[in-house]
Design a protein around this motif. Structure first.
Motif, mmCIF file in Angstrom:
data_model
loop_
_atom_site.group_PDB
_atom_site.id
_atom_site.type_symbol
_atom_site.label_atom_id
_atom_site.label_comp_id
_atom_site.label_asym_id
_atom_site.label_seq_id
_atom_site.Cartn_x
_atom_site.Cartn_y
_atom_site.Cartn_z
ATOM 1 N N TYR A 42 0.815 -1.215 0.000
ATOM 2 C CA TYR A 42 0.000 0.000 0.000
ATOM 3 C C TYR A 42 0.853 1.272 0.000
ATOM 4 O O TYR A 42 0.402 2.310 -0.488
ATOM 5 C CB TYR A 42 -0.919 0.015 1.229
ATOM 6 N N CYS A 43 2.037 1.185 0.568
ATOM 7 C CA CYS A 43 2.948 2.333 0.657
ATOM 8 C C CYS A 43 4.305 1.926 0.089
ATOM 9 O O CYS A 43 5.263 1.708 0.846
ATOM 10 C CB CYS A 43 3.093 2.797 2.104
ATOM 11 N N PRO A 44 4.398 1.763 -1.226
ATOM 12 C CA PRO A 44 5.643 1.282 -1.827
ATOM 13 C C PRO A 44 6.802 2.238 -1.587
ATOM 14 O O PRO A 44 6.635 3.453 -1.566
ATOM 15 C CB PRO A 44 5.296 1.176 -3.318
ATOM 16 N N LEU A 45 7.965 1.644 -1.394
ATOM 17 C CA LEU A 45 9.187 2.429 -1.190
ATOM 18 C C LEU A 45 9.945 2.461 -2.508
ATOM 19 O O LEU A 45 10.351 1.418 -3.040
ATOM 20 C CB LEU A 45 10.041 1.795 -0.102
ATOM 21 N N VAL A 46 10.095 3.651 -3.059
ATOM 22 C CA VAL A 46 10.729 3.819 -4.367
ATOM 23 C C VAL A 46 12.167 4.300 -4.188
ATOM 24 O O VAL A 46 12.435 5.221 -3.419
ATOM 25 C CB VAL A 46 9.946 4.824 -5.237
ATOM 26 N N GLU A 47 13.072 3.674 -4.899
ATOM 27 C CA GLU A 47 14.478 4.087 -4.881
ATOM 28 C C GLU A 47 14.925 4.354 -6.317
ATOM 29 O O GLU A 47 14.523 3.642 -7.245
ATOM 30 C CB GLU A 47 15.343 2.991 -4.262
ATOM 31 N N LEU A 112 21.050 6.491 -17.405
ATOM 32 C CA LEU A 112 19.603 6.455 -17.207
ATOM 33 C C LEU A 112 19.286 6.382 -15.721
ATOM 34 O O LEU A 112 19.987 5.724 -14.953
ATOM 35 C CB LEU A 112 18.999 5.249 -17.925
ATOM 36 N N SER A 113 18.215 7.058 -15.324
ATOM 37 C CA SER A 113 17.712 6.986 -13.952
ATOM 38 C C SER A 113 16.484 6.089 -13.943
ATOM 39 O O SER A 113 15.560 6.287 -14.732
ATOM 40 C CB SER A 113 17.345 8.381 -13.443
ATOM 41 N N MET A 114 16.484 5.122 -13.041
ATOM 42 C CA MET A 114 15.407 4.132 -13.012
ATOM 43 C C MET A 114 14.807 4.032 -11.612
ATOM 44 O O MET A 114 15.541 4.010 -10.623
ATOM 45 C CB MET A 114 15.952 2.769 -13.456
ATOM 46 N N GLU A 115 13.490 3.953 -11.545
ATOM 47 C CA GLU A 115 12.790 3.820 -10.273
ATOM 48 C C GLU A 115 12.478 2.351 -10.024
ATOM 49 O O GLU A 115 11.902 1.677 -10.876
ATOM 50 C CB GLU A 115 11.489 4.630 -10.279
ATOM 51 N N ILE A 116 12.841 1.874 -8.844
ATOM 52 C CA ILE A 116 12.543 0.494 -8.475
ATOM 53 C C ILE A 116 11.859 0.478 -7.110
ATOM 54 O O ILE A 116 12.031 1.382 -6.296
ATOM 55 C CB ILE A 116 13.816 -0.379 -8.417
ATOM 56 N N PHE A 117 11.050 -0.543 -6.899
ATOM 57 C CA PHE A 117 10.424 -0.747 -5.594
ATOM 58 C C PHE A 117 11.368 -1.584 -4.740
ATOM 59 O O PHE A 117 11.833 -2.647 -5.176
ATOM 60 C CB PHE A 117 9.086 -1.474 -5.732
ATOM 61 N N VAL A 118 11.650 -1.123 -3.533
ATOM 62 C CA VAL A 118 12.498 -1.882 -2.612
ATOM 63 C C VAL A 118 11.713 -2.184 -1.343
ATOM 64 O O VAL A 118 10.689 -1.546 -1.057
ATOM 65 C CB VAL A 118 13.795 -1.107 -2.274
ATOM 66 N N SER A 119 12.178 -3.162 -0.594
ATOM 67 C CA SER A 119 11.474 -3.581 0.618
ATOM 68 C C SER A 119 11.679 -2.573 1.742
ATOM 69 O O SER A 119 12.768 -2.019 1.911
ATOM 70 C CB SER A 119 11.977 -4.962 1.067
ATOM 71 N N PRO A 134 7.713 5.748 8.227
ATOM 72 C CA PRO A 134 7.614 7.025 8.933
ATOM 73 C C PRO A 134 7.075 6.826 10.346
ATOM 74 O O PRO A 134 6.267 5.923 10.595
ATOM 75 C CB PRO A 134 6.634 7.839 8.083
ATOM 76 N N ASP A 135 7.516 7.682 11.270
ATOM 77 C CA ASP A 135 7.040 7.578 12.654
ATOM 78 C C ASP A 135 5.521 7.666 12.729
ATOM 79 O O ASP A 135 4.897 7.026 13.586
ATOM 80 C CB ASP A 135 7.663 8.687 13.505
ATOM 81 N N GLY A 136 4.923 8.438 11.828
ATOM 82 C CA GLY A 136 3.475 8.579 11.840
ATOM 83 C C GLY A 136 2.723 7.311 11.479
ATOM 84 O O GLY A 136 1.521 7.197 11.738
ATOM 85 N N HIS A 137 3.416 6.356 10.875
ATOM 86 C CA HIS A 137 2.788 5.086 10.502
ATOM 87 C C HIS A 137 3.214 3.947 11.423
ATOM 88 O O HIS A 137 2.792 2.803 11.222
ATOM 89 C CB HIS A 137 3.156 4.711 9.065
ATOM 90 N N ALA A 138 4.054 4.242 12.413
ATOM 91 C CA ALA A 138 4.617 3.196 13.260
ATOM 92 C C ALA A 138 3.532 2.439 14.028
ATOM 93 O O ALA A 138 3.563 1.207 14.116
ATOM 94 C CB ALA A 138 5.639 3.794 14.227
ATOM 95 N N LEU A 191 -5.045 5.917 0.079
ATOM 96 C CA LEU A 191 -5.988 6.831 -0.575
ATOM 97 C C LEU A 191 -5.576 8.282 -0.359
ATOM 98 O O LEU A 191 -5.600 9.094 -1.291
ATOM 99 C CB LEU A 191 -7.398 6.591 -0.040
ATOM 100 N N ILE A 192 -5.187 8.613 0.866
ATOM 101 C CA ILE A 192 -4.763 9.981 1.171
ATOM 102 C C ILE A 192 -3.518 10.342 0.367
ATOM 103 O O ILE A 192 -3.400 11.440 -0.186
ATOM 104 C CB ILE A 192 -4.495 10.137 2.676
ATOM 105 N N ALA A 193 -2.569 9.388 0.269
ATOM 106 C CA ALA A 193 -1.337 9.644 -0.480
ATOM 107 C C ALA A 193 -1.634 9.879 -1.956
ATOM 108 O O ALA A 193 -1.076 10.791 -2.573
ATOM 109 C CB ALA A 193 -0.376 8.468 -0.311
ATOM 110 N N SER A 194 -2.521 9.085 -2.537
ATOM 111 C CA SER A 194 -2.843 9.241 -3.954
ATOM 112 C C SER A 194 -3.591 10.555 -4.198
ATOM 113 O O SER A 194 -3.419 11.190 -5.238
ATOM 114 C CB SER A 194 -3.684 8.062 -4.453
ATOM 115 N N PHE A 195 -4.395 10.979 -3.237
ATOM 116 C CA PHE A 195 -5.124 12.242 -3.388
ATOM 117 C C PHE A 195 -4.153 13.422 -3.382
ATOM 118 O O PHE A 195 -4.289 14.360 -4.166
ATOM 119 C CB PHE A 195 -6.132 12.404 -2.250
ATOM 120 N N HIS A 196 -3.152 13.349 -2.506
ATOM 121 C CA HIS A 196 -2.170 14.433 -2.447
ATOM 122 C C HIS A 196 -1.340 14.497 -3.728
ATOM 123 O O HIS A 196 -0.933 15.570 -4.162
ATOM 124 C CB HIS A 196 -1.249 14.248 -1.246
ATOM 125 N N GLN A 197 -1.083 13.324 -4.328
ATOM 126 C CA GLN A 197 -0.295 13.296 -5.562
ATOM 127 C C GLN A 197 -1.091 13.869 -6.730
ATOM 128 O O GLN A 197 -0.545 14.534 -7.603
ATOM 129 C CB GLN A 197 0.134 11.859 -5.878
#
Length: 207
Positions: A42-47, A112-119, A134-138, A191-197
């Protein structure tokens, strides 16, 4: 930054086992691992990683790839550009193969710059050097980890002589409730994250 010790302590509070008599560190860690996997969905980490084109011919650019074959970039850009390159992607034998649709190819030695999902990681858990949550999701993560830990304990209760079936059923029911609440909270966060984006999605905008 919260560490695995902080997460374990908060999980024990949620589980009503502050002394850790019923839930060992190993059970809590297993719960945290499962919660991290769900959290990442739900909250993918992109690197962002960078790679240099080593060859380019017949519409296919080749970049050395040091990641697992299953880890394919979600998008590719030229370094320093915001434009996403339109291409198919495949990892094969330590190489990332980029098949371009419009034949506007990068050149050899282009970066090239590439976006990947990491754990997601927690400092001190397995090989985690830092905590990406994030501390807010802890607290949300601890709620999910507590549910998974309780589900693990419910399974083990059935193997202990003298334990009643209703003990397992009570644990399983409470575990499912915690995990269900965890999933609902993740859906809300996503949902909140996608709305902000994109607060005004084009598909929903009509004149």
């Amino acid at each position: 930054m919260k560490t695995v010790t902080d997460f374990r302590r908060d999980c024990l509070v949620l589980l009503g086992d502050e002394t850790g008599r019923r839930f060992s560190d190993s059970i809590l860690d297993m719960g945290l691992r499962e919660a991290l996997v769900s959290y990442g969905q739900y909250c993918p980490l992109v690197e962002i990683v960078q790679g240099k084109v080593v060859s380019c011919e017949n519409g296919v650019a080749v970049v050395p790839w040091m990641f697992p074959p299953s880890l394919v970039p979600r998008c590719v850009r030229r370094k320093g550009s915001d434009e996403v390159l339109r291409c198919g992607m495949e990892v094969r034998e330590g190489k990332l193969l980029l098949s371009f649709y419009d034949w506007i190819l990068p050149s050899v030695d282009d970066v090239l710059s590439m976006e990947i999902f990491v754990s997601h990681t927690i400092k001190g858990l397995d090989d985690g050097k830092q905590t990406s949550v994030p501390d807010g999701h802890a607290l949300t993560l601890c709620g999910g980890a507590s549910g998974y830990a309780m589900r693990i304990r419910a399974r083990s209760v059935t193997e202990v002589f003298g334990k009643r079936p209703e003990d397992r059923e009570a644990l399983s029911s409470q575990a499912n409730r915690l995990i269900g609440d965890f999933t609902k909270e993740l859906e809300k966060i996503s949902l909140i994250a996608s709305f902000h984006q994109n607060p005004w999605p084009a598909a929903n905008f009509r004149i």
